[in-house]
Design a protein around this motif. Structure first.
Motif, PDB file in Angstrom:
ATOM      1  N   LYS A 110      14.879  27.256   9.696  1.00 52.52           N
ATOM      2  CA  LYS A 110      13.384  27.333   9.859  1.00 52.52           C
ATOM      3  C   LYS A 110      13.187  27.638  11.386  1.00 52.52           C
ATOM      4  CE  LYS A 110       9.206  27.118   8.827  1.00 52.52           C
ATOM      5  NZ  LYS A 110       8.165  28.268   8.616  1.00 52.52           N
ATOM      6  N   CYS A 111      12.613  28.864  11.644  1.00 52.15           N
ATOM      7  CA  CYS A 111      12.909  29.353  12.963  1.00 52.15           C
ATOM      8  C   CYS A 111      11.393  29.085  13.875  1.00 52.15           C
ATOM      9  CB  CYS A 111      13.124  30.979  12.826  1.00 52.15           C
ATOM     10  SG  CYS A 111      14.648  31.414  12.419  1.00 52.15           S
ATOM     11  N   ASP A 112      11.096  27.852  14.056  1.00 51.14           N
ATOM     12  CA  ASP A 112      10.045  27.596  14.952  1.00 51.14           C
ATOM     13  C   ASP A 112      10.515  28.102  16.228  1.00 51.14           C
ATOM     14  OD1 ASP A 112       8.378  26.535  12.712  1.00 51.14           O
ATOM     15  OD2 ASP A 112       8.200  24.602  13.605  1.00 51.14           O
ATOM     16  N   SER A 113      11.499  28.296  16.504  1.00 49.94           N
ATOM     17  CA  SER A 113      11.919  28.989  17.985  1.00 49.94           C
ATOM     18  C   SER A 113      11.241  30.208  18.012  1.00 49.94           C
ATOM     19  CB  SER A 113      13.383  29.259  17.815  1.00 49.94           C
ATOM     20  OG  SER A 113      13.907  29.806  16.676  1.00 49.94           O
ATOM     21  N   HIS A 114      10.637  30.830  16.970  1.00 48.07           N
ATOM     22  CA  HIS A 114      10.122  32.116  17.300  1.00 48.07           C
ATOM     23  C   HIS A 114       8.511  32.197  16.500  1.00 48.07           C
ATOM     24  CE1 HIS A 114      14.236  32.890  17.178  1.00 48.07           C
ATOM     25  NE2 HIS A 114      14.010  34.328  17.540  1.00 48.07           N
ATOM     26  N   LEU A 115       8.011  30.976  16.668  1.00 49.05           N
ATOM     27  CA  LEU A 115       6.610  30.914  16.478  1.00 49.05           C
ATOM     28  C   LEU A 115       5.814  31.534  17.592  1.00 49.05           C
ATOM     29  CD1 LEU A 115       6.103  26.912  15.428  1.00 49.05           C
ATOM     30  CD2 LEU A 115       5.583  29.072  13.838  1.00 49.05           C
ATOM     31  N   PRO A 116       4.777  32.242  17.067  1.00 47.68           N
ATOM     32  CA  PRO A 116       3.909  33.054  17.933  1.00 47.68           C
ATOM     33  C   PRO A 116       3.239  32.108  19.000  1.00 47.68           C
ATOM     34  CG  PRO A 116       3.278  33.744  15.757  1.00 47.68           C
ATOM     35  CD  PRO A 116       4.401  32.571  15.746  1.00 47.68           C
ATOM     36  N   ILE A 117       2.995  32.820  20.062  1.00 48.59           N
ATOM     37  CA  ILE A 117       2.229  32.229  21.474  1.00 48.59           C
ATOM     38  C   ILE A 117       3.193  31.563  22.207  1.00 48.59           C
ATOM     39  CG2 ILE A 117       0.365  31.079  22.217  1.00 48.59           C
ATOM     40  CD1 ILE A 117      -1.084  31.520  19.360  1.00 48.59           C
ATOM     41  N   SER A 118       3.947  30.530  21.818  1.00 52.98           N
ATOM     42  CA  SER A 118       4.594  29.673  22.736  1.00 52.98           C
ATOM     43  C   SER A 118       6.078  29.507  22.458  1.00 52.98           C
ATOM     44  CB  SER A 118       3.959  28.144  22.823  1.00 52.98           C
ATOM     45  OG  SER A 118       4.055  27.577  21.772  1.00 52.98           O
ATOM     46  N   GLY A 119       6.505  29.816  21.105  1.00 61.30           N
ATOM     47  CA  GLY A 119       7.809  29.907  20.894  1.00 61.30           C
ATOM     48  C   GLY A 119       8.694  28.628  20.626  1.00 61.30           C
ATOM     49  N   SER A 120       7.755  27.842  20.257  1.00 62.56           N
ATOM     50  CA  SER A 120       8.467  26.396  19.692  1.00 62.56           C
ATOM     51  C   SER A 120       7.887  25.622  18.698  1.00 62.56           C
ATOM     52  CB  SER A 120       8.904  25.479  21.080  1.00 62.56           C
ATOM     53  OG  SER A 120       7.501  24.798  21.132  1.00 62.56           O
ATOM     54  N   ILE A 121       8.260  24.868  18.040  1.00 66.05           N
ATOM     55  CA  ILE A 121       7.466  23.934  17.184  1.00 66.05           C
ATOM     56  C   ILE A 121       6.101  23.382  17.830  1.00 66.05           C
ATOM     57  CG2 ILE A 121       8.743  21.821  17.723  1.00 66.05           C
ATOM     58  CD1 ILE A 121       8.540  20.920  14.693  1.00 66.05           C
ATOM     59  N   LYS A 122       6.059  23.266  19.117  1.00 65.66           N
ATOM     60  CA  LYS A 122       4.923  22.627  19.764  1.00 65.66           C
ATOM     61  C   LYS A 122       3.841  23.337  19.603  1.00 65.66           C
ATOM     62  CE  LYS A 122       7.269  18.840  21.268  1.00 65.66           C
ATOM     63  NZ  LYS A 122       7.007  17.552  20.775  1.00 65.66           N
ATOM     64  N   SER A 171       4.406  16.283  29.612  1.00 69.48           N
ATOM     65  CA  SER A 171       5.447  17.152  28.637  1.00 69.48           C
ATOM     66  C   SER A 171       6.718  17.207  29.435  1.00 69.48           C
ATOM     67  CB  SER A 171       4.650  18.415  28.394  1.00 69.48           C
ATOM     68  OG  SER A 171       5.742  19.172  27.716  1.00 69.48           O
ATOM     69  N   THR A 172       7.758  17.482  28.461  1.00 70.80           N
ATOM     70  CA  THR A 172       9.143  17.794  29.126  1.00 70.80           C
ATOM     71  C   THR A 172       9.161  19.427  29.352  1.00 70.80           C
ATOM     72  OG1 THR A 172      10.429  17.501  27.045  1.00 70.80           O
ATOM     73  CG2 THR A 172      10.469  15.883  28.184  1.00 70.80           C
ATOM     74  N   GLY A 173       8.327  19.858  28.675  1.00 67.98           N
ATOM     75  CA  GLY A 173       8.247  21.474  28.382  1.00 67.98           C
ATOM     76  C   GLY A 173       7.688  22.295  27.426  1.00 67.98           C
ATOM     77  N   ASN A 174       8.053  22.005  26.216  1.00 67.45           N
ATOM     78  CA  ASN A 174       7.745  22.767  25.028  1.00 67.45           C
ATOM     79  C   ASN A 174       6.027  22.490  24.930  1.00 67.45           C
ATOM     80  OD1 ASN A 174       9.772  24.740  24.974  1.00 67.45           O
ATOM     81  ND2 ASN A 174      10.541  23.604  23.429  1.00 67.45           N
ATOM     82  N   LEU A 175       5.650  21.185  24.656  1.00 70.61           N
ATOM     83  CA  LEU A 175       4.375  20.803  24.529  1.00 70.61           C
ATOM     84  C   LEU A 175       3.363  21.170  25.557  1.00 70.61           C
ATOM     85  CD1 LEU A 175       2.469  19.291  22.436  1.00 70.61           C
ATOM     86  CD2 LEU A 175       2.877  17.244  23.852  1.00 70.61           C
ATOM     87  N   GLY A 176       4.026  21.139  26.739  1.00 72.11           N
ATOM     88  CA  GLY A 176       2.995  21.722  27.911  1.00 72.11           C
ATOM     89  C   GLY A 176       2.867  23.174  27.673  1.00 72.11           C
ATOM     90  N   LEU A 177       3.836  23.859  27.442  1.00 67.98           N
ATOM     91  CA  LEU A 177       3.746  25.275  27.187  1.00 67.98           C
ATOM     92  C   LEU A 177       2.561  25.647  26.095  1.00 67.98           C
ATOM     93  CD1 LEU A 177       7.190  27.215  27.070  1.00 67.98           C
ATOM     94  CD2 LEU A 177       5.115  27.655  28.684  1.00 67.98           C
ATOM     95  N   SER A 178       2.563  24.935  24.909  1.00 65.26           N
ATOM     96  CA  SER A 178       1.829  24.994  23.988  1.00 65.26           C
ATOM     97  C   SER A 178       0.338  24.893  24.166  1.00 65.26           C
ATOM     98  CB  SER A 178       2.241  24.491  22.677  1.00 65.26           C
ATOM     99  OG  SER A 178       3.460  24.744  22.331  1.00 65.26           O
ATOM    100  N   ILE A 179       0.066  23.893  24.852  1.00 65.38           N
ATOM    101  CA  ILE A 179      -1.082  23.403  25.173  1.00 65.38           C
ATOM    102  C   ILE A 179      -1.958  24.090  26.212  1.00 65.38           C
ATOM    103  CG2 ILE A 179      -2.512  21.321  26.129  1.00 65.38           C
ATOM    104  CD1 ILE A 179      -0.412  19.588  24.484  1.00 65.38           C
ATOM    105  N   GLY A 180      -0.912  24.408  27.339  1.00 71.47           N
ATOM    106  CA  GLY A 180      -1.143  24.864  28.556  1.00 71.47           C
ATOM    107  C   GLY A 180      -1.616  26.468  28.037  1.00 71.47           C
ATOM    108  N   VAL A 181      -1.007  27.253  27.434  1.00 69.79           N
ATOM    109  CA  VAL A 181      -1.515  28.766  27.220  1.00 69.79           C
ATOM    110  C   VAL A 181      -2.632  28.510  26.248  1.00 69.79           C
ATOM    111  CG1 VAL A 181      -0.460  30.491  25.869  1.00 69.79           C
ATOM    112  CG2 VAL A 181       1.192  29.359  27.163  1.00 69.79           C
ATOM    113  N   MET A 182      -2.622  27.794  25.163  1.00 68.23           N
ATOM    114  CA  MET A 182      -3.725  27.919  24.152  1.00 68.23           C
ATOM    115  C   MET A 182      -5.172  27.265  25.144  1.00 68.23           C
ATOM    116  SD  MET A 182      -4.622  28.591  21.279  1.00 68.23           S
ATOM    117  CE  MET A 182      -6.048  29.103  21.783  1.00 68.23           C
TER     118      MET A 182
END
Length: 459
Positions: A110-122, A171-182
């Motif tokens: 399940k490729c949440d690695s390739h989710l749009p916008i921030s590229g992670s399950i976050k 965040s350690t990284g990915n959650l911060g990416l998702s929240i920051g970008v959005m």
């Protein structure tokens, strides 16, 4: 650390006598723990339910026109943020060869690695909570109704409105990416407090998007604490609490509805004779907990969810095993919380998630960092799919289930022996598509080196 050190009034030795698996956990050895509190029917007693998940899915749908307008990468899905589900037969054969054992059933990624916008399950939880907060503010000020076309949010009027408000997160990284970008895209002022585990490229990307990044020379828990402090001093600042957020949890849970649609579309059956096994990398617990909760709502006893944690950061395992949840950290047991799996580098689990999934989760296994790189290299070679190290944590789930004594006991206890050939195994890939090419090459080369070294030692 001295073995007479106490945790919740008991010495380490006392804890180990009560739970012998802790001897290996404390020694940072790989373990496979089966949850003796597992009871699929307990989902009916929880404070959140199917209505909450459906409400979250409807909110995603309302925001879809806006997302399609402002993020070109979501246009092909009409603004829906979703990831592919792909079979990985070559990787399955690699694992069978490596462990010299058959792996019945079919292996998927399940490729949440390739989710749009921030590229992670976050992207599921983080983006969802930002959007829900935005909607709550707009409803409160009577600037929007649920019947409106949300694409109107991409205008100066609404960006000016959101610019009066702030969002903070640790965040350690990915959650911060998702929240920051959005948050930056919709117009909020956003600050991401990053732990020392966070990769530099993630900090750099956030700053490029107009996000304020504050770096802390400490781990995840400290970053969350600092984000919470910032919000407490500003009434217009909203803190997204990865440790306790119901909204984050529900954003992740919607993934189960989407996965069911994908399984149905590919003809995959899930029932008593066709069990589903899902292996989810786990940090603080929100992402895997939400997904597991959603899947149990849909499939009940026919889906078996396992978390995967680094040997140096087994916080959810310790929380559930001791029943102390967020009252215990890996450091309390002398474990250093140092891992290259940055998204999983969490020392203290979420109490909220732990209490929700404590009887829904089948078990947890841990994995060494070197193994993450070896699997990363193998997946790239076999399937041409590149993930970040933490996203490989679940890849050995099917091996652990079929070819360990503990796994065999679980199979027997749940009367799964006759249905294993019809089983579906899904490894949840949690991040990787935004990793810069040169860094991914370093990951690949490290995996190649470790794989070659390991092979030479076993010859």
């Amino acid at each position: 650390m001295p073995t007479d050190h106490t945790v919740a009034g008991k010495s380490i030795l006392q804890w180990q006598r009560e739970y012998p698996i802790l001897e290996d956990v404390v020694s940072v050895k790989e373990v496979f723990w089966i949850n003796d509190k597992y009871n699929a029917s307990s989902i009916d007693t929880l404070s959140i339910d199917e209505n909450d998940v459906n409400d979250a899915e409807e909110r995603w749908q309302r925001f879809a026109p806006y997302l399609a307008k402002v993020f070109v990468e979501t246009q092909s899905m009409n603004g829906i943020i979703e990831s592919p589900l792909v079979p990985i037969p070559h990787m399955q054969r690699y694992l069978e060869k490596k462990y010299q054992q058959p792996l019945p059933g079919k292996l998927w990624l399940k490729c949440d690695s390739h989710l749009p916008i921030s590229g992670s399950i976050k992207a599921r939880g983080g983006i969802y909570e930002v959007l829900k907060h935005a909607e709550d503010l707009l409803f409160k000020h009577k600037l929007l109704t649920a019947q409106d076309d949300y694409s109107i949010l991409d205008t100066k009027k609404f960006k000016d409105f959101f610019s009066q408000y702030s969002i903070a997160v640790g965040s350690t990284g990915n959650l911060g990416l998702s929240i920051g970008v959005m948050s930056a895209k919709i117009g909020f002022n956003v600050t991401v407090h990053m732990s020392e585990d966070a990769k530099q490229w993630k900090k750099d990307l956030l700053r490029e998007k107009g996000v304020t990044v504050i770096e802390h020379r400490s781990d995840y828990s400290k970053a969350v604490e600092e984000g919470r402090k910032q919000a407490e001093t500003d009434p217009d600042c909203y803190f997204i609490d990865d440790e306790n957020s119901k909204d984050l949890f529900l954003g992740y849970a919607v993934a189960a509805i989407r996965l069911k649609d994908q399984l149905d579309a590919t003809g995959v059956i899930v029932d008593k004779d066709h069990p589903l096994f899902v292996y989810l990398p786990c940090g603080v617990g929100g992402g895997p907990g939400g997904v597991a909760f959603g899947l149990k709502l849909i499939y009940g006893e026919h889906v078996h969810c396992f978390f995967a944690e680094p040997t140096h950061s087994p916080c959810m395992l310790l929380g559930l095993l001791t029943e102390l949840h967020d009252q215990v950290s890996v450091q309390d047991f002398g474990i250093d919380n140092k891992t290259d799996a940055d998204g999983l580098a969490v020392g203290r689990p979420s109490r909220f998630v732990g209490k929700v999934i404590e009887s829904l989760l089948s078990g947890i296994f841990t994995i060494e960092d070197d193994e993450l790189y070896i699997l990363l290299h193998a997946l790239s070679n076999s399937e041409n799919i590149d993930l970040e190290p933490s996203a490989l944590a679940g890849m050995l789930g099917t091996v652990k289930l079929h070819h360990t004594r503990v796994g065999q006991e679980y199979i027997s206890a749940n009367a799964l022996e006759g249905s294993l050939e019809n089983g579906t195994h899904i490894v949840w890939a949690t991040g990787g598509s935004l990793v810069p090419r040169e860094i991914m090459e370093d990951y690949y080369n490290k995996g190649l080196h470790l794989s070659t070294l390991k092979d030479s030692l076993t010859e």
